[in-house]
Enzyme design. Structure first.
Site, PDB file in Angstrom:
ATOM      1  N   ASN A 141       0.814  -1.219   0.000  1.00  0.00           N
ATOM      2  CA  ASN A 141       0.000   0.000   0.000  1.00  0.00           C
ATOM      3  C   ASN A 141       0.852   1.275   0.000  1.00  0.00           C
ATOM      4  O   ASN A 141       0.337   2.356   0.241  1.00  0.00           O
ATOM      5  CB  ASN A 141      -0.971  -0.011   1.188  1.00  0.00           C
ATOM      6  CG  ASN A 141      -0.243  -0.058   2.518  1.00  0.00           C
ATOM      7  OD1 ASN A 141       0.989  -0.102   2.567  1.00  0.00           O
ATOM      8  ND2 ASN A 141      -0.988  -0.063   3.603  1.00  0.00           N
TER       9      ASN A 141
ATOM     10  N   ASN B 117       3.688   3.121  12.785  1.00  0.00           N
ATOM     11  CA  ASN B 117       4.020   1.860  13.464  1.00  0.00           C
ATOM     12  C   ASN B 117       5.237   2.074  14.349  1.00  0.00           C
ATOM     13  O   ASN B 117       6.372   2.017  13.867  1.00  0.00           O
ATOM     14  CB  ASN B 117       4.388   0.766  12.441  1.00  0.00           C
ATOM     15  CG  ASN B 117       3.222   0.309  11.601  1.00  0.00           C
ATOM     16  OD1 ASN B 117       2.082   0.669  11.842  1.00  0.00           O
ATOM     17  ND2 ASN B 117       3.517  -0.500  10.609  1.00  0.00           N
TER      18      ASN B 117
ATOM     19  N   PRO C 261      -4.264   9.276   4.846  1.00  0.00           N
ATOM     20  CA  PRO C 261      -4.471   8.962   3.429  1.00  0.00           C
ATOM     21  C   PRO C 261      -5.744   8.157   3.241  1.00  0.00           C
ATOM     22  O   PRO C 261      -6.041   7.258   4.041  1.00  0.00           O
ATOM     23  CB  PRO C 261      -3.251   8.098   3.068  1.00  0.00           C
ATOM     24  CG  PRO C 261      -2.384   8.061   4.278  1.00  0.00           C
ATOM     25  CD  PRO C 261      -3.189   8.505   5.451  1.00  0.00           C
TER      26      PRO C 261
ATOM     27  N   SER D 136      -8.028   5.739   0.430  1.00  0.00           N
ATOM     28  CA  SER D 136      -7.603   4.702  -0.499  1.00  0.00           C
ATOM     29  C   SER D 136      -7.262   5.373  -1.823  1.00  0.00           C
ATOM     30  O   SER D 136      -7.531   6.561  -2.018  1.00  0.00           O
ATOM     31  CB  SER D 136      -8.727   3.692  -0.679  1.00  0.00           C
ATOM     32  OG  SER D 136      -9.923   4.366  -1.009  1.00  0.00           O
ATOM     33  N   MET D 137      -6.660   4.586  -2.731  1.00  0.00           N
ATOM     34  CA  MET D 137      -6.201   5.147  -3.994  1.00  0.00           C
ATOM     35  C   MET D 137      -7.371   5.782  -4.760  1.00  0.00           C
ATOM     36  O   MET D 137      -8.415   5.154  -4.921  1.00  0.00           O
ATOM     37  CB  MET D 137      -5.580   4.031  -4.820  1.00  0.00           C
ATOM     38  CG  MET D 137      -4.910   4.499  -6.072  1.00  0.00           C
ATOM     39  SD  MET D 137      -3.958   3.166  -6.782  1.00  0.00           S
ATOM     40  CE  MET D 137      -5.144   1.847  -6.785  1.00  0.00           C
TER      41      MET D 137
ATOM     42  N   HIS E  52      -5.089   6.102  11.216  1.00  0.00           N
ATOM     43  CA  HIS E  52      -3.956   6.277  10.297  1.00  0.00           C
ATOM     44  C   HIS E  52      -4.353   6.166   8.829  1.00  0.00           C
ATOM     45  O   HIS E  52      -3.519   6.375   7.953  1.00  0.00           O
ATOM     46  CB  HIS E  52      -2.853   5.289  10.623  1.00  0.00           C
ATOM     47  CG  HIS E  52      -3.001   3.933   9.998  1.00  0.00           C
ATOM     48  ND1 HIS E  52      -4.135   3.159  10.109  1.00  0.00           N
ATOM     49  CD2 HIS E  52      -2.149   3.211   9.242  1.00  0.00           C
ATOM     50  CE1 HIS E  52      -3.964   2.039   9.461  1.00  0.00           C
ATOM     51  NE2 HIS E  52      -2.781   2.018   8.921  1.00  0.00           N
TER      52      HIS E  52
ATOM     53  N   GLY F 167      -8.427   2.088   6.173  1.00  0.00           N
ATOM     54  CA  GLY F 167      -8.561   0.745   6.732  1.00  0.00           C
ATOM     55  C   GLY F 167      -9.179  -0.216   5.745  1.00  0.00           C
ATOM     56  O   GLY F 167     -10.261   0.032   5.200  1.00  0.00           O
TER      57      GLY F 167
END
Lengths: 471, 131
Positions: A198, A324, A368, A370-371, A394, A397
């Site tokens: 991703n 992370n 961010p 999704s694309m 973040h 999902g």
């Protein structure tokens, strides 16, 4: 009542008495629909497993973008009492300090005009992605040591970029000697490479401002062009995690720790194994910040090639945040080790940890989508310190598996669809592209709305993609 | 003898059934090869590998870890084994394959839901890969 229940409109709880091995409750920030998705895909069970870890305080937390992971759910937060609470490498994840960095260009989309496609093309040429992993900057041994110790400063990052990076791009206590030869070998030549999955570099346009004062403070204006970089510590970080999960798996019996999932392998933070992991994790985190710095340098080169040197020099780093990582932080006078696995630190205004320029506004957070969908700029709010150990979500999902996504769309078709929407796509792999299809993710707008209603972070601005370079 | 991929929201879960312990390792290699191989190629390269583990489960993880490492650090795409010896806490093998541009796909081999156990007349294993 040991069944999951709503505490308020954005917080759900599984009480600690739901299972005999839970030490604290499991809590999920979500609306009813997001909670149902989280409960359905196994992440709630994983969160309850996290609640069994020795030394955990408060509650095991999941953000609204949480989904099934391994060990911890992705989107999980757990704080351990120091010195003897545990550290769990799986609670940080394999991609140590995977994170995002936002660059703001000194131009509007109108000014970019017809040069958009050229810029996306140049970004894809400048930034090695996917299988081109070994074409990054080669590093000699002593240079790699410096990167592991110091992060972006070791590769010539400007003082301004360093200031606008979480923790100044350098976690204390990093020890290159705690990083195995195998990890160094995997990381060699990967500095300045995006990787696959991703990870992405996206060219964007700011379309909406929710909070004028904060947007201005972050240096963001309507119609401005931005570049969002998503990458992490590459093979070096993956190997550090593998090494220490295995080492702790072997050592747990000695510390009398029993767990419902071997992937949660852990040891007291004060133990030799815990100390060595934290030193190696800090080194890998510094490598990740240097990696995003090197990618930002490559992005500035691409900007210079297409828009000129003045535009490259005027491209400012808004901020860089980790997704992370485990960090020592203070809450109510107690020193805690906060594990964030697919979650973002979101400190409110007033925190010393925030760059001086942003201290009255709150820490910038980038979410961010999704694309092909929107991304959001948020600012940390006081509720994060009160309710989520200074954390927020973040991303959007995942909600659909990679194979599930591939069954629904072919990468070439998705490329055409995005192209028809005016989004330029560069990706070495149609398969990888299909796996990241927008419908495989939750709606980022919904996720962001929940963290705002929960008081963890507030919306500042919305960005939409102009072009994307995928790993 | 077979392997299959089980649905997982974000990662890859591999399930293997085989007649013998050593066949489990062979099937794990086949599954990994499927992930990293882009185009068929002559198996012009050889790697001798030896991995260790305290139990069957960790031995399987170490075996797959070795394949991840070879693919990422050397671009080695495995295709088959010419020798495979599975002993107590040890796997030795000679791998044939080629050096190319393997798909940078597997980040790590996790211990989540890890299984390696006798199943009737044969064996079964399960491992989740971080991708």
């Amino acid at each position: 009542m040991s069944e999951p229940h709503a505490i308020d409109e954005t917080l759900w709880e599984v009480p600690a008495d739901a299972r005999p091995d839970m030490r604290v409750p499991a809590r999920v920030f979500a609306d009813a629909e997001l909670f149902e998705a989280i409960a359905r895909d196994g992440s709630l069970d994983q969160l309850q497993n996290v609640a069994t870890l020795p030394g955990i305080v408060g509650a095991a937390l999941a953000m609204p973008d949480a989904h099934q992971g391994y060990g911890f759910p992705v989107g999980g937060v757990a704080a351990m009492e120091l010195p003897d609470g545990v550290v769990s490498p799986g609670g940080v994840g394999y991609d140590i300090n995977c994170g995002v960095r936002l660059l703001a260009l000194p131009c509007s989309e109108a000014e970019l005009g017809g040069r958009r496609e050229s810029l996306v093309h140049e970004l894809s040429r400048a930034i090695p992605a996917g299988a081109g992993k070994r074409h990054g900057r080669a590093r000699r041994e002593h240079e790699l040591d410096a990167v592991l110790r110091e992060g972006p400063r070791a590769i010539g990052a400007s003082a301004d970029d360093v200031e606008r990076t979480e923790s100044g791009g350098c976690l204390p206590g990093a020890d290159p000697a705690a990083v195995s030869e195998r990890a160094r070998e995997r990381g060699a030549g990967q500095l300045g490479t995006m990787g696959s999955g991703n990870h992405f570099v996206e060219l964007q346009r700011l379309v909406r401002i929710f909070d004028e004062e904060t947007a201005e403070g972050y240096g963001l204006a309507h119609d401005q062009v931005t570049v969002l970089i998503h990458s992490g510590s590459r093979g070096l970080g993956h190997q550090v995690c593998s090494d220490y999960v295995q080492r702790m798996d072997a050592a747990m019996r000695r510390y009398g720790i029993e767990l419902p999932d071997r992937q949660l392998a852990c040891a007291p933070a004060s133990s030799p194994e815990g100390g060595a992991y934290l030193a190696a994790m800090a080194a890998a985190a510094n490598f990740a910040w240097a990696n995003r710095q090197a990618i930002a340098d490559e992005a500035r080169s691409a900007i210079a090639a297409v828009l000129g040197q003045a535009a490259a020099k005027g491209t400012r780093q808004v901020y860089d945040v980790a997704h992370n990582v485990a960090k020592v932080e203070r809450y109510d006078g107690r020193e805690l080790l906060v594990h964030r696995k697919g979650a973002t630190r979101a400190f409110p205004a007033g925190s010393d940890e925030i760059p001086a320029a942003y201290r009255k506004l709150g820490q910038p957070v980038f979410i961010p989508g999704s694309m092909g969908t929107s991304s959001f700029v948020l600012a940390g709010e006081p509720g994060s310190l009160e309710r989520s150990f200074g954390s927020t979500c973040h991303g959007a999902g995942r909600t659909l598996s990679r194979t599930g996504a591939r069954k629904q769309i072919h990468g070439a078709d998705l490329r055409r669809q995005l192209g028809a929407e005016g989004i330029v796509v560069r990706s070495p792999s149609n398969k990888g592209l299909a796996e990241e299809a927008p419908f495989a993710y939750k709606q980022v707008e919904r996720v962001v709305e929940v963290v705002e209603r929960a008081g963890l972070a507030r919306r500042v601005a919305q960005l939409v993609p102009l072009g994307v370079v995928k790993g | 003898m077979a392997y299959r991929w089980v649905e997982h929201t974000s990662e890859l879960e591999l399930e293997i059934e085989a007649a013998s312990e050593s066949a489990i390792f062979l099937e794990a290699l086949n599954a990994f090869a499927e992930l990293v191989a882009e185009e068929p190629s002559a198996d012009s390269e050889q790697r001798d590998v030896e991995v260790r583990g305290d139990d069957r489960e960790t031995l399987l993880v170490a075996w797959l870890d070795e394949l991840v490492f070879l693919a990422e650090s050397q671009g080695f795409v495995p295709e088959r084994t010419t020798e495979l010896e599975v002993g107590a806490g040890l796997v030795r093998a000679t791998l044939r394959g080629h050096v190319g541009e393997p798909r940078d796909f597997v980040k790590a081999v996790t211990l989540h839901r890890l299984l390696f156990a006798a199943n009737g007349d044969g064996w079964q294993a399960r491992v989740v890969l971080d991708v």
